[in-house]
Design an enzyme around this catalytic site. Structure first.
Site, mmCIF file in Angstrom:
data_model
loop_
_atom_site.group_PDB
_atom_site.id
_atom_site.type_symbol
_atom_site.label_atom_id
_atom_site.label_comp_id
_atom_site.label_asym_id
_atom_site.label_seq_id
_atom_site.Cartn_x
_atom_site.Cartn_y
_atom_site.Cartn_z
ATOM 1 N N LYS A 123 3.237 -15.137 2.027
ATOM 2 C CA LYS A 123 3.441 -15.808 0.734
ATOM 3 C C LYS A 123 4.943 -16.040 0.600
ATOM 4 O O LYS A 123 5.598 -15.565 -0.339
ATOM 5 C CB LYS A 123 2.873 -14.922 -0.396
ATOM 6 C CG LYS A 123 2.881 -15.558 -1.769
ATOM 7 C CD LYS A 123 1.861 -16.673 -1.956
ATOM 8 C CE LYS A 123 2.005 -17.317 -3.321
ATOM 9 N NZ LYS A 123 1.181 -18.549 -3.460
ATOM 10 N N TYR A 132 0.821 -1.210 0.000
ATOM 11 C CA TYR A 132 0.000 0.000 0.000
ATOM 12 C C TYR A 132 0.860 1.268 0.000
ATOM 13 O O TYR A 132 0.399 2.319 -0.435
ATOM 14 C CB TYR A 132 -0.904 0.029 1.246
ATOM 15 C CG TYR A 132 -2.242 -0.654 1.083
ATOM 16 C CD1 TYR A 132 -2.330 -1.981 0.686
ATOM 17 C CD2 TYR A 132 -3.423 0.038 1.353
ATOM 18 C CE1 TYR A 132 -3.556 -2.599 0.567
ATOM 19 C CE2 TYR A 132 -4.657 -0.583 1.235
ATOM 20 C CZ TYR A 132 -4.719 -1.898 0.832
ATOM 21 O OH TYR A 132 -5.942 -2.502 0.712
ATOM 22 N N ASP A 165 -12.359 -9.317 4.038
ATOM 23 C CA ASP A 165 -13.608 -9.317 3.265
ATOM 24 C C ASP A 165 -14.124 -10.748 3.160
ATOM 25 O O ASP A 165 -15.324 -11.002 3.285
ATOM 26 C CB ASP A 165 -13.384 -8.754 1.849
ATOM 27 C CG ASP A 165 -13.688 -7.261 1.759
ATOM 28 O OD1 ASP A 165 -13.424 -6.550 2.745
ATOM 29 O OD2 ASP A 165 -14.168 -6.808 0.698
ATOM 30 N N ASP A 214 -6.424 -7.131 3.933
ATOM 31 C CA ASP A 214 -7.556 -6.470 3.273
ATOM 32 C C ASP A 214 -8.445 -7.524 2.623
ATOM 33 O O ASP A 214 -9.665 -7.524 2.788
ATOM 34 C CB ASP A 214 -7.022 -5.485 2.219
ATOM 35 C CG ASP A 214 -8.144 -4.769 1.482
ATOM 36 O OD1 ASP A 214 -9.096 -4.328 2.152
ATOM 37 O OD2 ASP A 214 -8.076 -4.672 0.246
ATOM 38 N N ASP A 259 -2.714 -18.232 -0.084
ATOM 39 C CA ASP A 259 -3.679 -18.899 -0.982
ATOM 40 C C ASP A 259 -4.360 -20.058 -0.261
ATOM 41 O O ASP A 259 -5.581 -20.230 -0.314
ATOM 42 C CB ASP A 259 -3.016 -19.345 -2.296
ATOM 43 C CG ASP A 259 -1.707 -20.088 -2.103
ATOM 44 O OD1 ASP A 259 -1.194 -20.149 -0.965
ATOM 45 O OD2 ASP A 259 -1.183 -20.630 -3.100
HETATM 46 C C1 IPM Z 1 -10.512 -1.342 3.978
HETATM 47 C C2 IPM Z 1 -10.726 -0.651 2.659
HETATM 48 C C3 IPM Z 1 -9.566 0.311 2.408
HETATM 49 C C4 IPM Z 1 -8.301 -0.511 2.359
HETATM 50 C C5 IPM Z 1 -9.710 1.207 1.183
HETATM 51 C C6 IPM Z 1 -10.994 1.996 1.200
HETATM 52 C C7 IPM Z 1 -8.528 2.127 1.035
HETATM 53 O O1 IPM Z 1 -10.855 -1.599 1.634
HETATM 54 O O2 IPM Z 1 -10.423 -0.647 5.003
HETATM 55 O O3 IPM Z 1 -10.438 -2.570 4.002
HETATM 56 O O4 IPM Z 1 -7.958 -1.080 1.309
HETATM 57 O O5 IPM Z 1 -7.617 -0.599 3.373
HETATM 58 MG MG MG Z 2 -10.962 -3.593 2.325
#
Ligand code: IPM
Ligand code: MG
Length: 366
Positions: A193, A143, A254, A250, A226
Site C-alpha cells: 500500500k 502484528y 482468505d 492474512d 486494494d
Molecule cells: C491465520 C490466522 C492467524 C493469523 C490468527 C489465528 C492469529 O488468521 O493463520 O491466517 O492472523 O495469522
Molecule cells: Mg487468517
C-alpha cells in the site's frame, strides 16, 4: 532409517478432528514409503493450553517445538476465549510460536482441483486451472510492531498498532518468494500500500532492489493491495507467486481460498527457521466443532507440504496431493465443498479414510 521428529499441536475447535486424519494419512505414507520413520509427540496450544495451564503456550510446548524437525498444527481460538486479555488469548500462542521459531515466510498455495471448479462461487472459466502461491511475511508488520495497546490518552480511549518493516525483514521474505518464482513460472507480484504507508514504500523499494540485483530473470510487478483484492476476483489467472506483508497476506489468502471453493482446502507452510510449521489456513470453526463434518483436506495437504518443504520427500508429497485429487474426482465431498444433488457427502473421518485408500493405490503405481 531416517527418523523425523514431529511436534503436533491439535489445538482448538475442529483442530483435533482434522489433525487426527492428517496423522493417519502420514502413518500410511510412512508404512508404504519405508524410508523414514515419523516420531510424533503431542502437546497443547491455544485455548486448550490455556484451560489446563493458564497460558496459550507453555515453555515445555515451545521447547518441544524447538527440538522437532517439523510442527503440525490444527487451529487455535474460539469464542470461549475471546474475553481473555490479549497476552493469554489462544492466537497469542500461535503468534509467539511463529515468532520464536523465526518462521518469517508463510507459503499459502491456492490450487483449484479440477473436480472442484464448480464449488467455487466464481465462474468456471475464471478459476479452472488456478495454481497460485502467496508468500506472506509472518513475523513482522502490524502484528508485532510497537507501540501497541489500548490506553486512555487525554481522556480518550485510544487503540494503537504499528506497522514496522526493516530492510532485512523485507529482503529475506522477498528472496524466499523470488526463489519460488524461479522454480515456477518466473513471475512474481509484490503487494503493498505504497500510496499511503511509508512501510510499504520501503517494502516496494527493497523488493525491487532484490529483484533487480539477484533475480533479473524473474518478472516482478507491483500492485496496491486494494486493487489486488479486486483483481483476485476479476482475473485470478494473472497471478502466480505473490509476496506481501503479514496483514495483507492474512486477508488476501482468505480471499484466495474462495477461488478454490472453500477455506477448508488451503494448507500452509511457515518456513525460515530450523523446523517448519505446517497448518491449514482455516480457523477452529467452533460452529461445526465435534460434529464430524469438518473438511480435513487442508490439514492433510499441510502434511504434504511438510513432506515436500520440511523433509525433502517430494514423491511422498505427490502421493497425498494426487490422492486428494482422486478422492475429489470420485465425488467425495465434505459439507463445505458439497453441492446439493452432486457427489457423495461425507464426514471428516470418511474423507480421511478415502485419502488413505487413494494414497495406497497411487503409491502402488510407482
Ligand atoms: C491465520 C490466522 C492467524 C493469523 C490468527 C489465528 C492469529 O488468521 O493463520 O491466517 O492472523 O495469522
Ligand atoms: Mg487468517
Amino acid at each position: 532409517m531416517a527418523t523425523k521428529k514431529i511436534c503436533v499441536f491439535p489445538g482448538d475447535g475442529i483442530g483435533p478432528e482434522v489433525v487426527r486424519e492428517a496423522l493417519a494419512v502420514l502413518g500410511t505414507v510412512e508404512k508404504i514409503s519405508g524410508t523414514c520413520r515419523f516420531e510424533t509427540e503431542k502437546d497443547l496450544l491455544g485455548g486448550a493450553s490455556y484451560d489446563v495451564h493458564g497460558v496459550p503456550m507453555t515453555d515445555r510446548a515451545l521447547a518441544l517445538a524447538r527440538a522437532s524437525d517439523a510442527i503440525l498444527l490444527g487451529a487455535v481460538g474460539g469464542p470461549k476465549w475471546d474475553v481473555l486479555p490479549f497476552e493469554v488469548r489462544p492466537e497469542r500462542g500461535l503468534l509467539t510460536l511463529r515468532r520464536e521459531l523465526g518462521l518469517f515466510a508463510n507459503l499459502r498455495p491456492a490450487v483449484v482441483f479440477t473436480p472442484l471448479v464448480d464449488a467455487s462461487p466464481l465462474r468456471r472459466e475464471l478459476v479452472e486451472g488456478i495454481d497460485l502461491m502467496v508468500v506472506r511475511e509472518l513475523t513482522g508488520g502490524i502484528y508485532f510492531g510497537e507501540p501497541r495497546g489500548v490506553k486512555t490518552i487525554d481522556g480518550v480511549e485510544t487503540g494503537t498498532n504499528t506497522e514496522v518493516y526493516t530492510r532485512p525483514e523485507i529482503e529475506r521474505v522477498a528472496r524466499m518468494a523470488f526463489d519460488l518464482a524461479r522454480k515456477r513460472t518466473g513471475k512474481i507480484t509484490s503487494v503493498d500500500k505504497s500510496n499511503v504507508l511509508e512501510s510499504s514504500v520501503l517494502w516496494r523499494k527493497v523488493v525491487s532492489e532484490v529483484g533487480a540485483k539477484e533475480y533479473p530473470d524473474v518478472a516482478l510487478s507491483h500492485m496496491l493491495v486494494d486493487n489486488c483484492a479486486m483483481q483476485l476476483i476479476r482475473n485470478p489467472r494473472q497471478f502466480d507467486v505473490m509476496v506481501t506483508t503479514n496483514l495483507f497476506g492474512d486477508i488476501l489468502t482468505d480471499e484466495a481460498s474462495m477461488i478454490t471453493g472453500s477455506i477448508g482446502m488451503l494448507p500452509s507452510a511457515s518456513l525460515g527457521g530450523k523446523a517448519g510449521l505446517f497448518e491449514p489456513i482455516h480457523g477452529s470453526a467452533p460452529d461445526i466443532t465435534g460434529r464430524g463434518v469438518a473438511n480435513p483436506l487442508a490439514t492433510i495437504l499441510s502434511v504434504a507440504m511438510m513432506l515436500k518443504y520440511g523433509f525433502d520427500m517430494p514423491a511422498e508429497a505427490a502421493w497425498i496431493e494426487g490422492a486428494v485429487e482422486r478422492v475429489l474426482a470420485e465425488g467425495y465431498r465434505t459439507g463445505d465443498i458439497h453441492r446439493e444433488g452432486e457427489g457423495k457427502r461425507v464426514g471428516t473421518t470418511e474423507m480421511g479414510d478415502r485419502v488413505r485408500d487413494a494414497v495406497q493405490k497411487l503409491s502402488q503405481k510407482r
